[in-house]
Scaffold this motif. Structure first.
Motif, PDB file in Angstrom:
ATOM      1  N   GLU A 171       0.840  -1.228   0.098  1.00 13.11           N
ATOM      2  CA  GLU A 171       0.000  -0.067   0.030  1.00 13.11           C
ATOM      3  C   GLU A 171       0.957   1.308   0.227  1.00 13.11           C
ATOM      4  N   LYS A 172       1.771   1.278   0.819  1.00 14.31           N
ATOM      5  CA  LYS A 172       2.887   2.626   0.650  1.00 14.31           C
ATOM      6  C   LYS A 172       3.383   2.567  -0.528  1.00 14.31           C
ATOM      7  N   LYS A 173       3.776   1.279  -1.187  1.00 15.63           N
ATOM      8  CA  LYS A 173       4.562   1.560  -2.501  1.00 15.63           C
ATOM      9  C   LYS A 173       3.348   2.284  -3.590  1.00 15.63           C
ATOM     10  N   ARG A 174       1.929   1.691  -3.434  1.00 14.79           N
ATOM     11  CA  ARG A 174       1.004   2.188  -4.327  1.00 14.79           C
ATOM     12  C   ARG A 174       0.875   3.842  -4.114  1.00 14.79           C
ATOM     13  N   LEU A 175       1.057   4.141  -3.031  1.00 16.04           N
ATOM     14  CA  LEU A 175       1.069   5.681  -2.510  1.00 16.04           C
ATOM     15  C   LEU A 175       2.260   6.457  -3.265  1.00 16.04           C
ATOM     16  N   LEU A 176       3.118   5.753  -3.351  1.00 16.91           N
ATOM     17  CA  LEU A 176       4.356   6.544  -3.636  1.00 16.91           C
ATOM     18  C   LEU A 176       4.361   6.489  -5.193  1.00 16.91           C
ATOM     19  N   HIS A 177       3.849   5.672  -5.671  1.00 16.76           N
ATOM     20  CA  HIS A 177       3.926   5.529  -7.184  1.00 16.76           C
ATOM     21  C   HIS A 177       2.700   6.530  -7.620  1.00 16.76           C
ATOM     22  N   GLU A 178       1.665   6.696  -6.848  1.00 14.70           N
ATOM     23  CA  GLU A 178       0.739   7.765  -6.934  1.00 14.70           C
ATOM     24  C   GLU A 178       1.278   9.162  -7.047  1.00 14.70           C
ATOM     25  N   LEU A 179       2.066   9.236  -6.093  1.00 11.39           N
ATOM     26  CA  LEU A 179       2.646  10.545  -5.647  1.00 11.39           C
ATOM     27  C   LEU A 179       3.665  10.833  -7.080  1.00 11.39           C
ATOM     28  N   MET A 180       4.488   9.955  -7.582  1.00 13.73           N
ATOM     29  CA  MET A 180       5.536  10.115  -8.724  1.00 13.73           C
ATOM     30  C   MET A 180       4.741  10.065 -10.108  1.00 13.73           C
ATOM     31  N   GLY A 181       3.648   9.642  -9.972  1.00 16.80           N
ATOM     32  CA  GLY A 181       3.064   9.587 -11.443  1.00 16.80           C
ATOM     33  C   GLY A 181       3.411   8.623 -12.447  1.00 16.80           C
ATOM     34  N   ARG A 182       4.159   7.448 -11.773  1.00 15.36           N
ATOM     35  CA  ARG A 182       4.379   6.428 -12.582  1.00 15.36           C
ATOM     36  C   ARG A 182       4.444   5.032 -11.703  1.00 15.36           C
ATOM     37  N   ASP A 183       4.452   3.927 -12.067  1.00 12.66           N
ATOM     38  CA  ASP A 183       4.301   2.553 -11.409  1.00 12.66           C
ATOM     39  C   ASP A 183       5.636   2.035 -11.334  1.00 12.66           C
ATOM     40  N   THR A 184       6.717   2.568 -11.852  1.00 14.91           N
ATOM     41  CA  THR A 184       7.957   1.851 -12.454  1.00 14.91           C
ATOM     42  C   THR A 184       9.172   2.216 -11.513  1.00 14.91           C
ATOM     43  N   VAL A 185       8.828   2.869 -10.306  1.00 16.28           N
ATOM     44  CA  VAL A 185       9.940   3.642  -9.419  1.00 16.28           C
ATOM     45  C   VAL A 185      10.447   2.312  -8.796  1.00 16.28           C
ATOM     46  N   PRO A 186      11.881   2.269  -8.512  1.00 18.16           N
ATOM     47  CA  PRO A 186      12.565   1.240  -7.867  1.00 18.16           C
ATOM     48  C   PRO A 186      12.490   1.568  -6.408  1.00 18.16           C
ATOM     49  N   HIS A 187      12.147   0.329  -5.693  1.00 19.46           N
ATOM     50  CA  HIS A 187      12.084   0.364  -4.180  1.00 19.46           C
ATOM     51  C   HIS A 187      13.113  -0.583  -3.608  1.00 19.46           C
ATOM     52  N   VAL A 188      13.709  -0.313  -2.642  1.00 24.07           N
ATOM     53  CA  VAL A 188      14.783  -1.221  -2.046  1.00 24.07           C
ATOM     54  C   VAL A 188      14.322  -1.479  -0.571  1.00 24.07           C
ATOM     55  N   LEU A 189      14.493  -2.788  -0.140  1.00 32.18           N
ATOM     56  CA  LEU A 189      14.286  -2.832   1.356  1.00 32.18           C
ATOM     57  C   LEU A 189      15.418  -3.104   2.323  1.00 32.18           C
ATOM     58  N   ILE A 190      15.673  -2.363   3.325  1.00 28.36           N
ATOM     59  CA  ILE A 190      17.018  -2.587   3.960  1.00 28.36           C
ATOM     60  C   ILE A 190      16.852  -2.304   5.516  1.00 28.36           C
ATOM     61  N   ASP A 191      17.494  -2.842   6.232  1.00 27.97           N
ATOM     62  CA  ASP A 191      17.199  -2.856   7.765  1.00 27.97           C
ATOM     63  C   ASP A 191      18.149  -1.734   8.499  1.00 27.97           C
ATOM     64  N   ASN A 192      19.237  -1.404   7.522  1.00 30.80           N
ATOM     65  CA  ASN A 192      19.746  -0.144   8.391  1.00 30.80           C
ATOM     66  C   ASN A 192      20.756  -0.642   9.607  1.00 30.80           C
ATOM     67  N   ASP A 193      20.920  -1.883   9.811  1.00 34.02           N
ATOM     68  CA  ASP A 193      21.623  -2.584  10.930  1.00 34.02           C
ATOM     69  C   ASP A 193      23.084  -2.516  10.667  1.00 34.02           C
ATOM     70  N   ILE A 194      23.778  -1.353  11.231  1.00 36.49           N
ATOM     71  CA  ILE A 194      25.259  -1.518  10.876  1.00 36.49           C
ATOM     72  C   ILE A 194      26.083  -2.499  11.439  1.00 36.49           C
ATOM     73  N   GLY A 195      26.846  -3.239  10.860  1.00 38.55           N
ATOM     74  CA  GLY A 195      27.748  -4.133  11.710  1.00 38.55           C
ATOM     75  C   GLY A 195      27.116  -5.400  12.136  1.00 38.55           C
TER      76      GLY A 195
END
Length: 426
Positions: free
Chosen positions: A207-231
């Motif tokens: 759903e968050k991905k859908r909202l962001l695509h709506e915001l960008m005006g296109r549905d091909t924006v890349p998304h990357v999932l990461i935990d930010n746990d350094i080390g």
């Protein structure tokens, strides 16, 4: 196919809400580029207030190595297959119930320099978005940054508030030419939640991905999932993070750079703040001259005031001439316009196991029947692929169509990304 191996330097701009993990992500990238790098915890902030109040530049050098996991028998582990099994087993593997270790592959790629530009937070309570925009563009001008290869916008698992949406809209409107170079990085992702059985979590992400695509005006924006746990010392989790950091840098290398001058020419209401700052500079110079004149006699005052105003005019006209020269240089060249983009990303598709996409093609049926399409020629094609093998390809540069069929080598970390351009006359 274009050969981009000669591209030796890439510029990456980081945007995101305060405390969304921008600075932490940059520290992670430094650690990826240099495993011996000691993380600067002071650069990250305390989790309450925005640490970055100005544009901060960092530079890293890397030839983009991948990472893999070995078991106790020194055999490679295809950790992606755990997603197809029982959810508890998948979590057990992530939590190191077996003896695994991570190892970096040797890369044969050329070393690339990446300049990372951290910025003040979107929707920051301490800094208005207008001021952030002025700070960002003034800093890019001061640093003489010629172009931007990638814009990373960080988003967290927090609710997608209306204020954040409005802040993102302002930036999207400000940077229309960079729309094709934007990637959303979802930070603080608990990898154990990525199993298809975690339906509520997966639905929330989609759903968050859908909202962001709506915001960008296109549905091909890349998304990357990461935990930010350094080390992290957990091999599979760390390997997933390292390969996703590599993916971000590879994306910057893939993208066609967008000239900063092009960005500055798209003047929205907020962008006029930058113009106001420049005007303030000239007015400040005049004011300084006028204050100096107060201590002079009337005759000298007349002469010096005239000289002061002339000098201020000279500074202004010199700046105008520089801007015109840059505009002429821009208009004298054709630029590439992003026509089509598609991305297969295993990290997302594994959350929907029924999805087994192995083909991409351009154009779609609607576009191919559009009037005048027959004269349309593709001028430039860039691709990024990792852990997938191209089985068949048709069309391409000089043609009016393109298609590819590929097969995945392993379940984990499969990526195939294509960007097709046409030339746009300025």
């Amino acid at each position: 196919m274009a050969d981009k191996s000669m591209q030796r330097e890439c510029n990456i701009l980081f945007l995101g809400e305060s405390q969304s993990g921008k600075s932490t992500l940059i520290e992670c990238l430094k650690k990826y580029a240099d495993p011996d790098y000691i993380v600067n915890r002071q650069n990250i902030g305390d989790g309450t207030f925005s640490f970055t109040t100005n544009v901060i530049k960092s530079t890293i050098h890397t030839n983009l190595p991948t990472s893999h996991v070995l078991d106790k028998n020194e055999e490679r582990v295809d950790y992606g297959r755990f997603l197809e099994g029982d959810q508890e087993d998948y979590v057990d593997e992530l939590n190191e119930r077996r003896q695994y270790r991570m190892e970096r592959d040797k890369s044969n790629s050329d070393q690339v320099t990446f300049n990372l530009y951290d910025t003040p937070g979107l929707n920051d309570t301490a800094l208005f978005d207008e001021k952030n925009i002025a700070i960002i563009f003034s800093a890019l001008e001061k640093e003489k940054v010629p172009s931007i290869n990638l814009v990373i916008i960080t988003v967290t698992n927090n609710p997608f508030t209306e204020d954040l949406q409005n802040a993102l809209k302002a930036y999207v409107n400000l940077l229309p030419d960079l729309n094709g170079n934007i990637v959303f990085v979802h930070t603080r992702i608990n990898y154990s939640k990525l199993h298809p059985k975690e339906e509520l979590f997966v639905l929330a992400l989609q759903e968050k991905k859908r909202l962001l695509h709506e915001l960008m005006g296109r549905d091909t924006v890349p998304h990357v999932l990461i935990d930010n746990d350094i080390g992290s010392t957990r091999a599979i989790r760390n390997c997933m993070t390292q390969n996703r950091l590599r993916e971000l840098l590879a994306m910057a290398k893939l993208n066609q750079p967008v000239a900063v001058r092009v960005m500055a020419m798209n003047k929205t209401e907020k962008m006029r703040i930058v113009d106001a700052l420049l005007q303030e500079k000239f007015e400040g110079l005049i004011k300084t001259r006028e204050e100096t004149l107060k201590n002079k006699n009337k005759e000298e005052e007349k002469v010096l005031k005239t000289i002061g105003l002339i000098e201020a005019d000279i500074v202004k006209h010199e700046s105008d001439i520089q801007n015109i020269d840059r505009d002429l240089a821009f208009y004298d060249n054709d630029t590439l316009h992003l026509l089509y983009e598609e991305r297969y990303d295993q990290a997302w598709s594994m959350m929907k196991l029924a999805e087994r996409k192995t083909t991409m093609y351009y154009p779609g049926k609607i576009l191919s029947s559009s009037p005048g399409f027959i004269n349309h020629v593709l001028d430039h094609i860039d691709t990024q692929q990792h852990n997938v093998e191209v089985a068949h390809q048709a069309g391409g540069m000089g043609e009016n169509h393109w298609a590819v069929q590929f097969r995945r080598r392993r379940i984990q970390d499969g990526v195939y990304h294509v960007k097709i351009y046409v030339k746009k006359s300025n």
